[in-house]
Write an enzyme that holds these catalytic residues in place. Structure first.
Site, short mmCIF file in Angstrom:
data_model
loop_
_atom_site.label_atom_id
_atom_site.label_comp_id
_atom_site.label_asym_id
_atom_site.label_seq_id
_atom_site.Cartn_x
_atom_site.Cartn_y
_atom_site.Cartn_z
N GLU A 126 0.85 -1.21 0.00
CA GLU A 126 0.00 0.00 0.00
C GLU A 126 0.88 1.25 0.00
O GLU A 126 0.58 2.24 -0.68
CB GLU A 126 -0.95 0.00 1.20
CG GLU A 126 -1.90 -1.20 1.27
CD GLU A 126 -2.68 -1.47 -0.01
OE1 GLU A 126 -2.83 -0.55 -0.83
OE2 GLU A 126 -3.14 -2.61 -0.20
N HIS A 129 2.09 1.99 -3.36
CA HIS A 129 1.05 2.56 -4.22
C HIS A 129 1.13 4.09 -4.27
O HIS A 129 0.76 4.71 -5.26
CB HIS A 129 -0.34 2.15 -3.74
CG HIS A 129 -0.85 0.89 -4.39
ND1 HIS A 129 -0.72 0.63 -5.74
CD2 HIS A 129 -1.52 -0.17 -3.86
CE1 HIS A 129 -1.27 -0.54 -6.01
NE2 HIS A 129 -1.75 -1.05 -4.89
N ASP A 190 3.58 -4.71 -5.64
CA ASP A 190 3.96 -6.05 -5.17
C ASP A 190 5.48 -6.17 -5.03
O ASP A 190 5.98 -6.70 -4.03
CB ASP A 190 3.46 -7.13 -6.15
CG ASP A 190 1.97 -7.40 -6.00
OD1 ASP A 190 1.37 -7.00 -4.97
OD2 ASP A 190 1.39 -8.02 -6.92
N HIS A 248 -4.99 -6.47 -10.70
CA HIS A 248 -3.99 -7.27 -9.99
C HIS A 248 -3.56 -8.44 -10.88
O HIS A 248 -4.38 -8.98 -11.63
CB HIS A 248 -4.56 -7.85 -8.70
CG HIS A 248 -5.10 -6.82 -7.76
ND1 HIS A 248 -6.40 -6.38 -7.85
CD2 HIS A 248 -4.53 -6.13 -6.76
CE1 HIS A 248 -6.60 -5.47 -6.90
NE2 HIS A 248 -5.48 -5.29 -6.24
N ARG A 254 1.64 -12.76 -8.50
CA ARG A 254 1.88 -11.79 -7.44
C ARG A 254 3.06 -12.28 -6.61
O ARG A 254 3.83 -11.48 -6.07
CB ARG A 254 0.65 -11.62 -6.54
CG ARG A 254 -0.54 -11.05 -7.28
CD ARG A 254 -1.59 -10.51 -6.34
NE ARG A 254 -1.14 -9.23 -5.79
CZ ARG A 254 -1.93 -8.40 -5.14
NH1 ARG A 254 -3.20 -8.71 -4.92
NH2 ARG A 254 -1.47 -7.25 -4.68
#
Ligand code: ZN
Length: 286
Positions: A126, A129, A190, A248, A254
């Site tokens: 996060e 991001h 990621d 995603h 991932r």
């Protein structure tokens, strides 16, 4: 992230100052919101569709009611019970609902390494991001305002293109490639997330004797915790659909995509040069 930014070789000093300023203003909320929402509409125990429509109408009116009013930073986009997390670029804030603070992401009885591989990776994700292809366009106050020197912005673009190309080569199911452009923000997060979490885990465990568990080194347990956080089972038809619409990457990528860009993983598991998860070139953005 701060230590990581300071050491970034491709960013000029002025842009770094902008990144530090943005990072310093980034906020986070954990568990549940400061103010609870009220759900002021009638519920009928025998009319599902009616309830659903009433809920949509109430939420629509609540959103429209925000127009012209100050921003409410306590208004969450998820419920406290949701197993998920998010970063909001227009608030420059992260939210970690209580729902994700349980296994496999976080377990009070698990080791620091395993918890950092899971929940630590989510936090790092996060946080990254805020600096992905979209987040990087916002400043610390959540305004669409650039803080990038143009030469550094060009270098950033080339680095994100490396991530786009990396994931373009992966397949969701045989014959269906991932869309590296559509998923680039998530893939950048990621890769950054596992890197930041790995460093945070090492910082937290500095000076302490490594803990081995069931024949795995402590570093290996960090990466096992990371992999287990994304354990999933998806039917091929859904995987095919998600490859075209989901921002995603599929759970498999991932994990394997991010670890292919993480030299520490190859070291921890003694992967030889050219092994599947140890490619000759890796994409390092953050
Ligand atoms: Zn994300």
């Amino acid at each position: 992230m701060k230590a990581n930014l300071a050491a970034l070789p491709w960013m000029d000093a002025k842009t770094k100052d902008g990144a530090f300023a943005k990072l310093a203003k980034m906020t986070y909320q954990i568990g549940y919101p400061n103010a609870w929402k009220t759900y002021a509409f009638a519920i009928d125990a025998h009319a599902y569709a009616k309830n659903a429509l009433a809920a949509v109408a109430t939420e629509h009116a609540r959103q429209l009611g925000k127009i012209g009013k100050p921003v409410d930073k306590d208004d969450w986009q998820m419920t406290a019970s949701t197993v998920n997390a998010y970063y909001d670029p227009s608030l420059n804030g992260m939210v970690f609902p209580a729902g994700i603070l349980q296994p496999p992401f976080f377990n009070p009885d698990a080791s620091v390494a395993v918890n950092l591989g899971g929940m630590g990776m989510v936090v790092g994700h996060e946080l990254t991001h805020g600096f992905d292809d979209q987040g990087a366009q916002y400043d610390g106050d959540g305004n669409l305002k650039t803080w990038w020197a143009s030469e550094t912005a060009a270098k950033f673009k080339a680095k994100t293109q490396c991530v786009v190309d990396q994931y373009n080569a992966y397949e969701a199911v045989p014959g269906v490639k991932l869309n590296g452009a559509n998923t680039q923000g998530e893939n950048i997060a990621d890769i950054g997330g596992v890197k930041l979490a790995y460093r945070a885990y090492h910082a937290l465990r500095a000076g302490q004797a490594p803990i081995e568990a069931e024949g795995f080194t402590e570093d290996q347990t960090f990466f096992l915790g990371f992999g287990q956080a994304w354990c999933a089972k998806v039917r091929p038809d859904l995987a095919k659909l998600l490859a075209t619409v989901d921002v995603h990457s599929p759970p498999e990528w991932r994990v394997n995509g991010a670890l292919s860009a993480t030299p520490e993983f190859a070291e921890a598991f003694h992967c030889k040069a050219g092994a599947k998860l140890r490619p000759a070139t890796t994409c390092q953005v953050w």
